[in-house]
Design a protein around this motif. Structure first.
Motif, PDB file in Angstrom:
ATOM      1  N   HIS A   1       0.800  -1.325   0.123  1.00  0.00           N
ATOM      2  CA  HIS A   1      -0.053  -0.077  -0.083  1.00  0.00           C
ATOM      3  C   HIS A   1       0.924   1.066  -0.013  1.00  0.00           C
ATOM      4  CE1 HIS A   1      -3.469   2.409   0.455  1.00  0.00           C
ATOM      5  NE2 HIS A   1      -4.304   1.300   0.536  1.00  0.00           N
ATOM      6  N   SER A   2       0.308   2.402  -0.800  1.00  0.00           N
ATOM      7  CA  SER A   2       1.200   3.571  -0.876  1.00  0.00           C
ATOM      8  C   SER A   2       1.196   4.339   0.607  1.00  0.00           C
ATOM      9  CB  SER A   2       0.616   4.355  -1.841  1.00  0.00           C
ATOM     10  OG  SER A   2      -0.712   4.756  -1.619  1.00  0.00           O
ATOM     11  N   THR A   3      -0.037   4.050   1.321  1.00  0.00           N
ATOM     12  CA  THR A   3      -0.007   4.749   2.729  1.00  0.00           C
ATOM     13  C   THR A   3       0.704   3.799   3.661  1.00  0.00           C
ATOM     14  OG1 THR A   3      -2.202   5.443   2.148  1.00  0.00           O
ATOM     15  CG2 THR A   3      -1.845   5.168   4.344  1.00  0.00           C
ATOM     16  N   THR A   4       1.462   4.548   4.383  1.00  0.00           N
ATOM     17  CA  THR A   4       2.087   3.693   5.344  1.00  0.00           C
ATOM     18  C   THR A   4       1.480   3.395   6.311  1.00  0.00           C
ATOM     19  OG1 THR A   4       4.255   5.123   4.996  1.00  0.00           O
ATOM     20  CG2 THR A   4       4.201   3.792   6.994  1.00  0.00           C
ATOM     21  N   HIS A   5       1.515   2.021   6.669  1.00  0.00           N
ATOM     22  CA  HIS A   5       0.696   1.435   8.086  1.00  0.00           C
ATOM     23  C   HIS A   5       1.494   0.964   8.923  1.00  0.00           C
ATOM     24  CE1 HIS A   5      -3.400   1.488   5.677  1.00  0.00           C
ATOM     25  NE2 HIS A   5      -2.660   1.252   4.738  1.00  0.00           N
ATOM     26  N   GLN A   6       1.283   1.929   9.985  1.00  0.00           N
ATOM     27  CA  GLN A   6       2.386   1.386  11.135  1.00  0.00           C
ATOM     28  C   GLN A   6       1.430   1.341  12.368  1.00  0.00           C
ATOM     29  OE1 GLN A   6       5.306   4.603  11.198  1.00  0.00           O
ATOM     30  NE2 GLN A   6       6.400   3.686   9.473  1.00  0.00           N
ATOM     31  N   GLY A   7       2.100   0.789  13.641  1.00  0.00           N
ATOM     32  CA  GLY A   7       1.709   0.889  14.722  1.00  0.00           C
ATOM     33  C   GLY A   7      -0.003   0.241  14.904  1.00  0.00           C
ATOM     34  N   LEU A   8      -0.915   0.785  15.485  1.00  0.00           N
ATOM     35  CA  LEU A   8      -2.120   0.011  15.592  1.00  0.00           C
ATOM     36  C   LEU A   8      -2.798  -0.072  14.295  1.00  0.00           C
ATOM     37  CD1 LEU A   8      -4.305  -0.982  17.582  1.00  0.00           C
ATOM     38  CD2 LEU A   8      -5.041   1.477  17.782  1.00  0.00           C
ATOM     39  N   GLU A   9      -2.698   0.927  13.555  1.00  0.00           N
ATOM     40  CA  GLU A   9      -3.750   0.832  12.153  1.00  0.00           C
ATOM     41  C   GLU A   9      -2.676  -0.181  11.415  1.00  0.00           C
ATOM     42  OE1 GLU A   9      -4.158   3.775   8.199  1.00  0.00           O
ATOM     43  OE2 GLU A   9      -2.938   4.176   9.715  1.00  0.00           O
ATOM     44  N   GLY A  10      -1.442  -0.487  11.523  1.00  0.00           N
ATOM     45  CA  GLY A  10      -0.862  -1.404  10.856  1.00  0.00           C
ATOM     46  C   GLY A  10      -1.131  -3.002  11.301  1.00  0.00           C
ATOM     47  N   HIS A  11      -1.393  -3.099  12.421  1.00  0.00           N
ATOM     48  CA  HIS A  11      -1.892  -4.297  12.912  1.00  0.00           C
ATOM     49  C   HIS A  11      -3.166  -4.879  12.389  1.00  0.00           C
ATOM     50  CE1 HIS A  11      -1.475  -7.611  15.677  1.00  0.00           C
ATOM     51  NE2 HIS A  11      -2.850  -7.591  16.190  1.00  0.00           N
ATOM     52  N   TYR A  12      -4.169  -3.815  12.294  1.00  0.00           N
ATOM     53  CA  TYR A  12      -5.341  -4.006  11.678  1.00  0.00           C
ATOM     54  C   TYR A  12      -5.308  -4.494  10.465  1.00  0.00           C
ATOM     55  CZ  TYR A  12      -8.290  -2.894  15.777  1.00  0.00           C
ATOM     56  OH  TYR A  12      -9.005  -3.012  17.050  1.00  0.00           O
ATOM     57  N   HIS A  13      -4.206  -3.663   9.535  1.00  0.00           N
ATOM     58  CA  HIS A  13      -4.180  -4.039   8.167  1.00  0.00           C
ATOM     59  C   HIS A  13      -3.578  -5.297   8.146  1.00  0.00           C
ATOM     60  CE1 HIS A  13      -1.486  -3.277   4.500  1.00  0.00           C
ATOM     61  NE2 HIS A  13      -2.643  -2.688   4.141  1.00  0.00           N
ATOM     62  N   LEU A  14      -2.520  -5.883   9.020  1.00  0.00           N
ATOM     63  CA  LEU A  14      -1.843  -6.951   8.751  1.00  0.00           C
ATOM     64  C   LEU A  14      -3.060  -8.099   8.795  1.00  0.00           C
ATOM     65  CD1 LEU A  14       0.387  -9.018   8.677  1.00  0.00           C
ATOM     66  CD2 LEU A  14       0.528  -8.559  11.122  1.00  0.00           C
ATOM     67  N   LEU A  15      -4.157  -8.130   9.941  1.00  0.00           N
ATOM     68  CA  LEU A  15      -4.929  -8.982  10.143  1.00  0.00           C
ATOM     69  C   LEU A  15      -6.026  -9.174   8.687  1.00  0.00           C
ATOM     70  CD1 LEU A  15      -5.754  -8.366  13.621  1.00  0.00           C
ATOM     71  CD2 LEU A  15      -4.726 -10.396  12.906  1.00  0.00           C
ATOM     72  N   LEU A  16      -6.184  -7.906   8.171  1.00  0.00           N
ATOM     73  CA  LEU A  16      -6.991  -7.846   6.883  1.00  0.00           C
ATOM     74  C   LEU A  16      -6.254  -8.596   5.861  1.00  0.00           C
ATOM     75  CD1 LEU A  16      -9.501  -6.868   5.348  1.00  0.00           C
ATOM     76  CD2 LEU A  16      -8.114  -4.752   4.971  1.00  0.00           C
TER      77      LEU A  16
END
Length: 280
Positions: free
Chosen positions: A143-158
């Motif tokens: 993804h072009s948007t940087t996913h880090q921290g809490l948002e990144g964790h939700y993103h990883l599960l998706l």
């Protein structure tokens, strides 16, 4: 970065299609396990066949509307800046490309089922569907948007749920009589829709974990402990959704099995290219 509506709209589409797929899969298997076949889409019975292709129409219309929102409304028609794609809306372009793949799948499936121009077997439709989920996987993985921290964790599960969709659909294409593969794809699609909803309410709605906040389009936590707490909460939420869906699948199968007499749930057997298993 996303938004509440940006997660709820696709989440609704995945949830509706996934729940319908689960129900149709358990009904067809309960009715006649020996003749069970994997279906990448399921016809709506009754109504003199007028709603037969409703699922494909829902996918095509839903994907097209969401694609228009991403490419036309979100970008304000500012596609190019100084001769290049608008860097401020790369997120929207990527989402639009993903939705285009699902739109293409639904159109190809409709052409295959309703016309003689593109007579594809069920396995080929499964692979085209898997290709659409592959596009979604690649989008969220790179993804072009940087996913880090809490948002990144939700993103990883998706991303893990999208990968499960791909694996189960490809397995269905390779094993066309496998009930586990068919039901697994429905479960994965349903969980993906529910996780879109969970992400919307947690990161962009009223359920933000304690110590974390959404500010200036960024999700930040006041300390590492609060961030870890939010990630653990996400794991618990995922477990709860998995338990809920599996309980629903078991309940649906018990209900379908008890009413699987031919008078309740008959199955019309079609040729492979007819693409229609109708429940009566």
């Amino acid at each position: 970065m996303g938004s509440f509506a940006g997660h709820v709209v696709p989440g609704t589409l995945f949830l509706v299609v996934g729940v319908w797929h689960i129900w149709c899969s358990v009904v067809r298997y309960a009715a006649d396990p020996s003749s069970f076949r994997v279906r990448v889409w399921n016809a709506v019975p009754g109504f003199n066949g007028k709603l037969k292709y409703l699922e494909l129409y829902v996918i095509s219309v839903g994907a097209f509307i969401d694609m228009c929102i991403e490419l036309l409304y979100s970008t304000h028609l500012k596609f190019f800046v100084n001769g290049v794609l608008n860097p401020h809306h790369m997120n929207d372009f990527e989402h639009g490309g993903m939705l285009l793949m699902f739109f293409v799948f639904s159109i190809v499936a409709l052409l295959s089922e309703k016309t003689s121009f593109l007579p594809l077997p069920e396995g080929a439709l499964c692979l085209i569907s898997a290709a659409a989920f592959c596009a979604e996987y690649l989008l969220f993985f790179f993804h072009s948007t940087t996913h880090q921290g809490l948002e990144g964790h939700y993103h990883l599960l998706l991303v893990l749920l999208v990968a499960l969709c791909i694996i189960s659909i490809v397995a269905g294409a390779l094993m066309p009589t496998s009930f586990p593969a068919d039901i697994c794809s429905g479960i994965a699609i349903t969980l993906q829709g529910l996780w879109f909803y969970q992400t919307a309410f947690t990161l962009y709605g009223p359920s933000m974990p304690a110590g974390c906040k959404l500010e200036d389009n960024e999700i930040s936590c006041s300390s590492h402990d609060h961030e870890v707490h939010g990630q653990l909460l996400a794991n618990v939420q995922m477990f709860g959704l998995v338990f809920l869906v599996l309980a629903g699948v078991v309940g649906s199968y018990i209900f379908a099995d008890k009413r699987s007499s031919k008078e309740e749930f008959g199955v019309i057997h079609m040729k492979p290219l007819d693409g229609f298993h109708e429940q009566l």
